[in-house]
Design a protein around this motif. Structure first.
Motif, mmCIF file in Angstrom:
data_model
loop_
_atom_site.group_PDB
_atom_site.id
_atom_site.type_symbol
_atom_site.label_atom_id
_atom_site.label_comp_id
_atom_site.label_asym_id
_atom_site.label_seq_id
_atom_site.Cartn_x
_atom_site.Cartn_y
_atom_site.Cartn_z
ATOM 1 N N ILE A 1 0.833 -1.201 0.000
ATOM 2 C CA ILE A 1 0.000 0.000 0.000
ATOM 3 C C ILE A 1 0.872 1.257 0.000
ATOM 4 C CG2 ILE A 1 -1.721 1.316 1.306
ATOM 5 C CD1 ILE A 1 -2.833 -1.137 -0.107
ATOM 6 N N SER A 2 2.005 1.216 0.692
ATOM 7 C CA SER A 2 2.868 2.402 0.725
ATOM 8 C C SER A 2 3.397 2.741 -0.669
ATOM 9 C CB SER A 2 4.037 2.183 1.697
ATOM 10 O OG SER A 2 4.866 1.125 1.265
ATOM 11 N N ARG A 3 3.743 1.733 -1.444
ATOM 12 C CA ARG A 3 4.200 1.993 -2.814
ATOM 13 C C ARG A 3 3.036 2.456 -3.692
ATOM 14 N NH1 ARG A 3 8.390 -3.102 -3.771
ATOM 15 N NH2 ARG A 3 9.877 -2.474 -2.137
ATOM 16 N N LEU A 4 1.870 1.891 -3.451
ATOM 17 C CA LEU A 4 0.700 2.331 -4.200
ATOM 18 C C LEU A 4 0.406 3.807 -3.926
ATOM 19 C CD1 LEU A 4 -1.677 1.594 -6.058
ATOM 20 C CD2 LEU A 4 -2.953 0.949 -4.010
ATOM 21 N N GLN A 5 0.596 4.251 -2.700
ATOM 22 C CA GLN A 5 0.397 5.660 -2.364
ATOM 23 C C GLN A 5 1.304 6.565 -3.201
ATOM 24 O OE1 GLN A 5 0.614 4.500 2.140
ATOM 25 N NE2 GLN A 5 -0.017 6.642 2.054
ATOM 26 N N HIS A 6 2.543 6.134 -3.397
ATOM 27 C CA HIS A 6 3.464 6.902 -4.233
ATOM 28 C C HIS A 6 3.022 6.906 -5.687
ATOM 29 C CE1 HIS A 6 6.126 6.519 -0.728
ATOM 30 N NE2 HIS A 6 6.796 7.529 -1.234
ATOM 31 N N LEU A 7 2.670 5.738 -6.200
ATOM 32 C CA LEU A 7 2.275 5.631 -7.601
ATOM 33 C C LEU A 7 1.053 6.493 -7.903
ATOM 34 C CD1 LEU A 7 2.617 4.234 -10.378
ATOM 35 C CD2 LEU A 7 1.062 2.461 -9.546
ATOM 36 N N LEU A 8 0.062 6.448 -7.030
ATOM 37 C CA LEU A 8 -1.179 7.182 -7.287
ATOM 38 C C LEU A 8 -0.997 8.696 -7.257
ATOM 39 C CD1 LEU A 8 -3.874 5.034 -5.426
ATOM 40 C CD2 LEU A 8 -3.322 5.097 -7.868
ATOM 41 N N SER A 9 0.121 9.166 -6.707
ATOM 42 C CA SER A 9 0.370 10.616 -6.726
ATOM 43 C C SER A 9 0.519 11.147 -8.148
ATOM 44 C CB SER A 9 1.642 10.937 -5.922
ATOM 45 O OG SER A 9 2.805 10.471 -6.592
ATOM 46 N N CYS A 10 0.760 10.241 -9.103
ATOM 47 C CA CYS A 10 0.959 10.650 -10.498
ATOM 48 C C CYS A 10 -0.332 10.665 -11.314
ATOM 49 C CB CYS A 10 1.966 9.711 -11.167
ATOM 50 S SG CYS A 10 3.615 9.798 -10.445
ATOM 51 N N TYR A 11 -1.430 10.255 -10.709
ATOM 52 C CA TYR A 11 -2.696 10.172 -11.448
ATOM 53 C C TYR A 11 -3.719 11.148 -10.878
ATOM 54 C CZ TYR A 11 -0.639 5.941 -13.365
ATOM 55 O OH TYR A 11 0.198 5.059 -14.003
ATOM 56 N N ASP A 12 -4.561 11.625 -11.757
ATOM 57 C CA ASP A 12 -5.603 12.582 -11.395
ATOM 58 C C ASP A 12 -6.905 11.831 -11.152
ATOM 59 O OD1 ASP A 12 -7.453 14.605 -11.171
ATOM 60 O OD2 ASP A 12 -6.791 15.698 -12.959
ATOM 61 N N ALA A 13 -7.359 11.828 -9.896
ATOM 62 C CA ALA A 13 -8.568 11.069 -9.545
ATOM 63 C C ALA A 13 -9.824 11.660 -10.173
ATOM 64 C CB ALA A 13 -8.715 11.002 -8.028
ATOM 65 N N SER A 14 -9.739 12.885 -10.689
ATOM 66 C CA SER A 14 -10.906 13.470 -11.364
ATOM 67 C C SER A 14 -11.049 12.918 -12.784
ATOM 68 C CB SER A 14 -10.793 14.993 -11.404
ATOM 69 O OG SER A 14 -9.720 15.401 -12.236
ATOM 70 N N GLU A 15 -10.029 12.218 -13.266
ATOM 71 C CA GLU A 15 -10.105 11.537 -14.560
ATOM 72 C C GLU A 15 -10.592 10.104 -14.336
ATOM 73 O OE1 GLU A 15 -6.328 11.579 -16.492
ATOM 74 O OE2 GLU A 15 -6.220 13.771 -16.618
ATOM 75 N N PRO A 16 -11.193 9.479 -15.351
ATOM 76 C CA PRO A 16 -11.591 8.070 -15.208
ATOM 77 C C PRO A 16 -10.379 7.161 -15.351
ATOM 78 C CG PRO A 16 -12.175 8.872 -17.393
ATOM 79 C CD PRO A 16 -11.630 10.054 -16.644
ATOM 80 N N VAL A 17 -9.831 6.708 -14.228
ATOM 81 C CA VAL A 17 -8.611 5.881 -14.236
ATOM 82 C C VAL A 17 -8.967 4.451 -13.855
ATOM 83 C CG1 VAL A 17 -6.314 5.553 -13.257
ATOM 84 C CG2 VAL A 17 -7.191 7.877 -13.618
ATOM 85 N N PHE A 18 -8.562 3.516 -14.701
ATOM 86 C CA PHE A 18 -8.731 2.086 -14.458
ATOM 87 C C PHE A 18 -7.337 1.491 -14.613
ATOM 88 C CE2 PHE A 18 -10.611 -2.097 -16.292
ATOM 89 C CZ PHE A 18 -10.638 -2.671 -15.041
ATOM 90 N N LEU A 19 -6.680 1.179 -13.495
ATOM 91 C CA LEU A 19 -5.237 0.950 -13.455
ATOM 92 C C LEU A 19 -4.885 -0.440 -12.954
ATOM 93 C CD1 LEU A 19 -2.226 2.115 -13.357
ATOM 94 C CD2 LEU A 19 -2.798 2.845 -11.022
ATOM 95 N N GLY A 20 -3.851 -1.034 -13.553
ATOM 96 C CA GLY A 20 -3.344 -2.322 -13.104
ATOM 97 C C GLY A 20 -2.520 -2.973 -14.200
#
Length: 461
Positions: free
Chosen positions: A319-338
């Motif tokens: 989860i800690s690494r996921l927190q870093h990764l998600l800093s690069c994405y805009d949650a106001s956009e439709p993001v489907f990631l994996g």
């Protein structure tokens, strides 16, 4: 009379030694010449030469980009780096293409469907199609030098070679007797196809459609298609195509880091849902269970929670690494990631995020999905594939990250994982999951040091 004769023999000895030395030197030179001639003939037979003229005009660069704003920006930065290097070398500006802009078709990321386009567009004026990822660093002079060793009139498939340590499920246990014999490219180091090979593959694609229903590991499946059970060329390893960058002769390198685009996303902004089986909880099956999670997240969780993560009960995730990764994405956009897979992409299918490695959704992506009429065709349908089909219909692309893994660490080549900071692995079969977590995913001082370095690292692009 003996003394004069003896003196004559003494006088003859240096001359004799000189003669022997010259003979030996001549023999050694002759041996070297023969060796060079033999090597030259071998090079000619193999199509490798130091004298093939290749300039930037003869290379079409294809960056394996994605339409998500973060990835598109990184790809554009790499494009500008290539163009700047060309200008510094006072060479003609090369063609640099972003993969996500080439075609709107769902399966463009699998590359093979685009080969006919490359054949028609570049076969007259180009010698090579060079592919790379958005984080691949390219040194143009070294790349030109490396490519000049290969005759572009022949069929070449070049790259940094990976191989399986043991037969693996993600490759359908192919080459089970000796998995190391089959080589496939590490996309991070870049890879190249000569135009004659592109033309040959195009002809084959026109005569027979792609047969595989699933796209699971693209780099492996492209190598398998090109090899064509021995009728096509195998991958030729190029030592200058690198990922570690330790050698100054490297034409390409790949900086291993976990993306960080600001402050890490806070834990309170991530909602984690764990799917479990009927034996342990409830009576819903995969797809029904997943859509119930989506409904609960959107309608019963606090609005300020930006991200939803859905994992299996045998998914290992940092989860800690996921927190870093998600800093690069805009949650106001439709993001489907994996981790991105594909189904039926050669015949108009769709991409999807494979569930075992973890599926990440922005709130906006879920809002659009639930506002649509797309739902499970049955409660026990494969949820990840249904979601892929729904998002494809809505025009929401899958955002791929190679840091999510559907399988175990032992299922991937060590060289491939060596330049990653992984976020997830899946399955507990024949492994110690606790050991895997602490070996591959647990937060460490190295992680923290890496992020501090990354914060202070000024981008070269």
């Amino acid at each position: 009379m003996r003394p004069p004769a003896r003196r004559g023999r003494r006088l003859a000895l240096p001359a004799l030694l000189s003669l022997l030395t010259c003979s030996l030197a001549f023999a050694l030179v002759s041996k070297d010449v023969k060796k060079e001639v033999k090597q030259s003939k071998n090079l000619e037979k193999s199509g490798i030469s130091e004298k093939n003229d290749v300039d930037l005009k003869g290379i079409a660069f294809v960056i394996q980009s994605q339409s998500n704003s973060f990835h598109a920006k990184k790809a554009e930065q790499l494009k500008q780096s290539i163009l700047k290097q060309a200008a510094d070398l006072t060479q003609e500006v090369p063609r640099v293409l972003l993969l996500h802009q080439l075609a709107q078709q769902e399966g463009a990321w699998t590359i093979l469907p685009l080969l006919p386009h490359f054949s028609v567009t570049y076969s007259r004026n180009s010698s090579w199609i060079f592919f790379c990822e958005e984080e691949t660093r390219i040194q143009i002079p070294q790349l030109l030098q490396a490519l000049r060793r290969y005759d572009p009139s022949k069929e070449w498939f070049l790259g940094k070679a990976l191989h399986d340590e043991e037969s693996t499920i993600i490759h359908h246990y192919a080459f089970s007797e000796n998995p190391t014999v089959f080589k496939y490219p590490d996309f991070a180091a870049g890879w190249a196809l000569s135009i004659p090979l592109v033309n040959k593959l195009t002809k084959r694609l026109k005569s027979e459609s792609l047969k595989s229903d699933f796209t699971i590991d693209l780099k492996y499946e492209i190598a398998l298609y090109i090899w064509d059970r021995g009728d096509g060329p195998p991958l030729t390893p190029v030592p200058e195509f690198c990922t570690d960058g330790a050698d100054s002769s490297c034409a390409t390198t790949f900086h291993s880091f976990l993306p960080l685009c600001g402050n890490p996303v806070k834990k309170k902004d991530i909602f984690v849902a764990v799917k479990t089986c009927k034996k342990f909880h409830g009576d819903r099956s995969h797809c029904g269970k997943t859509f119930a999670i989506l409904e609960r997240f959107l309608n019963h969780s606090y609005d300020r929670i930006a991200w939803l993560v859905i994992v299996d009960d045998d998914t290992l995730i940092s989860i800690s690494r996921l927190q870093h990764l998600l800093s690069c994405y805009d949650a106001s956009e439709p993001v489907f990631l994996g981790e991105r897979y594909g189904y039926g992409l050669g015949t108009g299918g769709y991409s999807y995020v494979t569930g075992g490695g973890g599926m990440v959704f922005s709130r906006e992506a879920i809002r659009r999905l639930l506002a649509s009429k797309c739902r499970c065709y049955s409660n026990d349908a494969p949820d990840d594939m249904v979601l892929g089909m729904c998002f494809s219909g809505l025009g929401v692309p899958v955002t791929h990250s190679p840091l999510f893994h559907q399988a175990r660490p032992v299922d991937y080549p060590k060289d491939y994982l060596s330049h990653q900071v992984p976020i997830s692995f899946h399955k507990h079969w024949n492994i110690d999951p606790v050991k895997v977590y602490f070996t591959w995913l647990a937060p460490s001082e190295e992680d923290r040091a890496r992020q501090e370095t990354r914060k202070g690292f000024k981008e070269e692009l």
